[in-house]
Design a protein around this motif. Sequence first.
Motif, short mmCIF file in Angstrom:
data_model
loop_
_atom_site.label_atom_id
_atom_site.label_comp_id
_atom_site.label_asym_id
_atom_site.label_seq_id
_atom_site.Cartn_x
_atom_site.Cartn_y
_atom_site.Cartn_z
N VAL A 240 -16.40 15.87 -6.32
CA VAL A 240 -16.43 14.44 -6.01
C VAL A 240 -17.62 14.15 -5.10
O VAL A 240 -17.84 14.85 -4.10
N ILE A 241 -18.38 13.12 -5.48
CA ILE A 241 -19.51 12.65 -4.68
C ILE A 241 -19.19 11.22 -4.27
O ILE A 241 -19.00 10.35 -5.12
N ALA A 242 -19.08 10.99 -2.97
CA ALA A 242 -18.70 9.66 -2.44
C ALA A 242 -19.65 9.32 -1.30
O ALA A 242 -19.56 9.90 -0.22
N THR A 243 -20.55 8.38 -1.56
CA THR A 243 -21.60 8.06 -0.60
C THR A 243 -21.43 6.64 -0.08
O THR A 243 -21.83 5.68 -0.73
N PRO A 244 -20.83 6.48 1.12
CA PRO A 244 -20.69 5.14 1.68
C PRO A 244 -22.05 4.56 2.05
O PRO A 244 -23.02 5.30 2.25
N LEU A 245 -22.13 3.23 2.15
CA LEU A 245 -23.35 2.58 2.61
C LEU A 245 -23.63 3.00 4.05
O LEU A 245 -22.70 3.24 4.83
N LYS A 246 -24.91 3.05 4.39
CA LYS A 246 -25.30 3.50 5.73
C LYS A 246 -25.28 2.32 6.71
O LYS A 246 -26.31 1.91 7.25
N ILE A 247 -24.08 1.77 6.90
CA ILE A 247 -23.91 0.61 7.78
C ILE A 247 -23.92 1.12 9.23
O ILE A 247 -23.10 1.97 9.58
N THR A 248 -24.83 0.60 10.04
CA THR A 248 -24.91 1.03 11.43
C THR A 248 -23.58 0.75 12.14
O THR A 248 -23.06 -0.36 12.08
#
Length: 264
Positions: A240-248
């Motif tokens: 599984v590859i799960a990449t959340p947005l890079k929200i500061t």
Amino acid sequence: MSATTKELLTDLLAQIVSGGVEVIDLAQPLNEQTPVIRLPEPYANTGGFTYHRLSDYDEAGPAWYWNDFTAGEHVGTHFDAPRHWISGKGKNGVDTMPVEHMIGEACVVDVTRQCAENPDFLLSVEDILAFEAEHGRIPERAWFILYTGWGKYGQNPEKFFNIGEDGMPHTPGISVEASKFLAYERNVLGVGVETVGTDAGIAATFDPPFPTHYYMHEANRYGLAQLTNVDKLPARGAIVIATPLKITDGSGSPVRPIALVPKK
Ligand code: MN
């Protein structure tokens, strides 16, 4: 002789292109109908997902179509970072977590039969040990995925939330003891679920309340919620590859997880 890592990646890509490795979409559609969690008064609620048309090949933009959207961090298929919970205060957000933690093997425990009989089903430590007896010990940095069958209700809020006569949502989850076990006795990346959040519907009544959030995030581990297509994953061996947005400073993020699945 084992392949070099360069050969491994070349082979992986060739298998993805040929279909020998299938790529499965684990995300629900994200739109204004996407069900969002509803907390009781006096707590603040997320506004869900909303869409704002900017232009549609019209006078506002004759050759282009585009939109703005607003969305909560915890809307639709989404990622929970440790700092989402008070027990994980000061720990990783989606922007500070190591990117290598966005990739892990899926260990998928099928509890669909139990959940069909009892929507308040809670996974126990014994269930985890039974999974391991059949499929081997949960490896380091795996995603532990609870296959409840709830994904099929993802676009049907009534069934998805399953509000009872007591006014509480009745959806499955992980027991207090099993949450603690996964957080501290197994080195998982986190847990993945098909329901609106990683905890059971009635987990507000547990001690501690919302134990999966509490223990997983205390241990700097992650959550994936509102997954779908979990039925297309084997018990072991998918990636599984799960990449959340890079929200500061983000506590979470909508995400489109994919799974790489070896074809039989
Ligand atoms: Mn969440």
